[in-house]
Design an enzyme around this catalytic site. Structure first.
Site, PDB file in Angstrom:
ATOM      1  N   SER A  64       0.825  -1.205   0.000  1.00  0.00           N
ATOM      2  CA  SER A  64       0.000   0.000   0.000  1.00  0.00           C
ATOM      3  C   SER A  64       0.864   1.262   0.000  1.00  0.00           C
ATOM      4  O   SER A  64       2.020   1.248   0.438  1.00  0.00           O
ATOM      5  CB  SER A  64      -0.908   0.013   1.229  1.00  0.00           C
ATOM      6  OG  SER A  64      -1.678  -1.160   1.284  1.00  0.00           O
TER       7      SER A  64
HETATM    8  N1  SAM Z   1       0.089  -4.622   3.930  1.00  0.00           N
HETATM    9  C1  SAM Z   1       0.772  -5.350   2.880  1.00  0.00           C
HETATM   10  C2  SAM Z   1       2.167  -4.820   2.690  1.00  0.00           C
HETATM   11  O1  SAM Z   1       2.618  -3.999   3.494  1.00  0.00           O
HETATM   12  O2  SAM Z   1       2.817  -5.261   1.735  1.00  0.00           O
HETATM   13  C3  SAM Z   1       0.012  -5.279   1.590  1.00  0.00           C
HETATM   14  C4  SAM Z   1      -1.117  -6.224   1.545  1.00  0.00           C
HETATM   15  S1  SAM Z   1      -1.905  -6.348  -0.006  1.00  0.00           S
HETATM   16  C5  SAM Z   1      -2.648  -4.786  -0.240  1.00  0.00           C
HETATM   17  C6  SAM Z   1      -3.267  -7.406   0.458  1.00  0.00           C
HETATM   18  C7  SAM Z   1      -2.863  -8.835   0.740  1.00  0.00           C
HETATM   19  O3  SAM Z   1      -4.008  -9.539   1.200  1.00  0.00           O
HETATM   20  C8  SAM Z   1      -2.378  -9.598  -0.486  1.00  0.00           C
HETATM   21  O4  SAM Z   1      -1.090 -10.073  -0.266  1.00  0.00           O
HETATM   22  C9  SAM Z   1      -3.392 -10.738  -0.643  1.00  0.00           C
HETATM   23  O5  SAM Z   1      -2.824 -11.949  -1.112  1.00  0.00           O
HETATM   24  C10 SAM Z   1      -3.892 -10.869   0.783  1.00  0.00           C
HETATM   25  N2  SAM Z   1      -5.184 -11.532   0.931  1.00  0.00           N
HETATM   26  C11 SAM Z   1      -6.296 -11.419   0.159  1.00  0.00           C
HETATM   27  N3  SAM Z   1      -7.280 -12.201   0.649  1.00  0.00           N
HETATM   28  C12 SAM Z   1      -6.786 -12.812   1.755  1.00  0.00           C
HETATM   29  C13 SAM Z   1      -7.324 -13.728   2.705  1.00  0.00           C
HETATM   30  N4  SAM Z   1      -8.570 -14.185   2.637  1.00  0.00           N
HETATM   31  N5  SAM Z   1      -6.531 -14.140   3.710  1.00  0.00           N
HETATM   32  C14 SAM Z   1      -5.253 -13.694   3.830  1.00  0.00           C
HETATM   33  N6  SAM Z   1      -4.690 -12.832   2.959  1.00  0.00           N
HETATM   34  C15 SAM Z   1      -5.455 -12.382   1.936  1.00  0.00           C
END
Ligand code: SAM
Length: 216
Positions: A64
């Site tokens: 993000s």
């Molecule tokens: N905060 C993170 C960073 O600093 O890099 C970025 C996260 S990214 C915007 C959102 C993440 O949520 C992705 O890596 C995606 O694979 C994960 N995600 C989506 N659905 C999910 C779920 N049901 N359980 C766990 N992770 C999930």
């Protein structure tokens, strides 16, 4: 990127993108100044690590925008004593920020390759209060509950019911709530048996893919 240059870029990121836009929580600002964001982005785009934008981290996912990381972290109102669940480990950048600001952190990611990359990186930083899990974070993590705070970096159509039941009294959930492409950054506070929701502004996150999220 040399160390002095990245320290300067990071300080500038905190001042210009975060403090100037109204984030006042000094613990959050210090954590953002300390964590070397450039280590969490792919080498080819490291020169963009301190830019005011989200960046790709592989597997179709993103790290993000720095301001959003700061805003979500500040919205959790952490004092340092809390047990926190993070859903969507991604690169591990927000994990490293949260780990500095709470007592204990459980972070869950559905994509094993991202989780193991983040785990390796945080091990090199000697961050010891984080448990890494791979799985569907829309189910929370019943074995580790209750949590004082839950932060989701993936967008949900509604607050997943397991998160509410795994939240301690007075606990806070911060998540993007809404459709697949556009959402409202939201803070949900558990007061008695009611969940009170505040909207903090528009945002765009990748979807929460899971039983209590979107189906892909
Ligand atoms: N905060 C993170 C960073 O600093 O890099 C970025 C996260 S990214 C915007 C959102 C993440 O949520 C992705 O890596 C995606 O694979 C994960 N995600 C989506 N659905 C999910 C779920 N049901 N359980 C766990 N992770 C999930």
């Amino acid at each position: 990127m040399d160390l002095v240059k990245e320290n300067v870029l990071r300080r500038r990121m905190v001042e210009e993108q975060i403090r100037r836009r109204g984030i006042r929580d000094e613990r959050v600002l210090s954590a953002m100044e300390e964590v070397p964001r450039h280590l969490f982005v792919p080498k080819e785009i490291r020169h963009l690590a301190y830019a005011d934008e989200p960046l790709p981290i592989g597997e179709g996912q993103t790290i993000s925008q720095p301001y959003i990381v700061a805003e979500m972290t500040a919205a959790l109102r952490l004092s340092g004593t809390e047990k926190v669940l993070e859903v969507g480990t991604g690169s591990g950048y927000q994990t490293a920020i949260l780990a500095r600001l709470c007592r204990e952190l459980v972070t869950i990611e559905r994509l094993a390759s991202l989780s193991s990359g983040a785990r390796r990186l945080l091990a090199t930083m000697e961050i010891g209060n984080v448990t890494f899990l791979v799985g569907d974070g829309s189910l929370g993590s019943p074995g580790q509950a209750p949590f004082d705070r839950i932060l989701s970096a993936a967008a949900a159509p509604s607050v997943p019911a397991p998160w509410i039941s795994q939240l301690s009294q007075g606990g806070i959930i911060v998540l993007p709530l809404g459709g697949r492409y556009e959402q409202e950054l939201s803070r949900v506070t558990l007061v008695g048996d009611r969940a009170e929701t505040e909207f903090l502004g528009g945002c765009r996150f990748v979807p929460l893919v899971g039983i209590h999220g979107f189906n892909r």
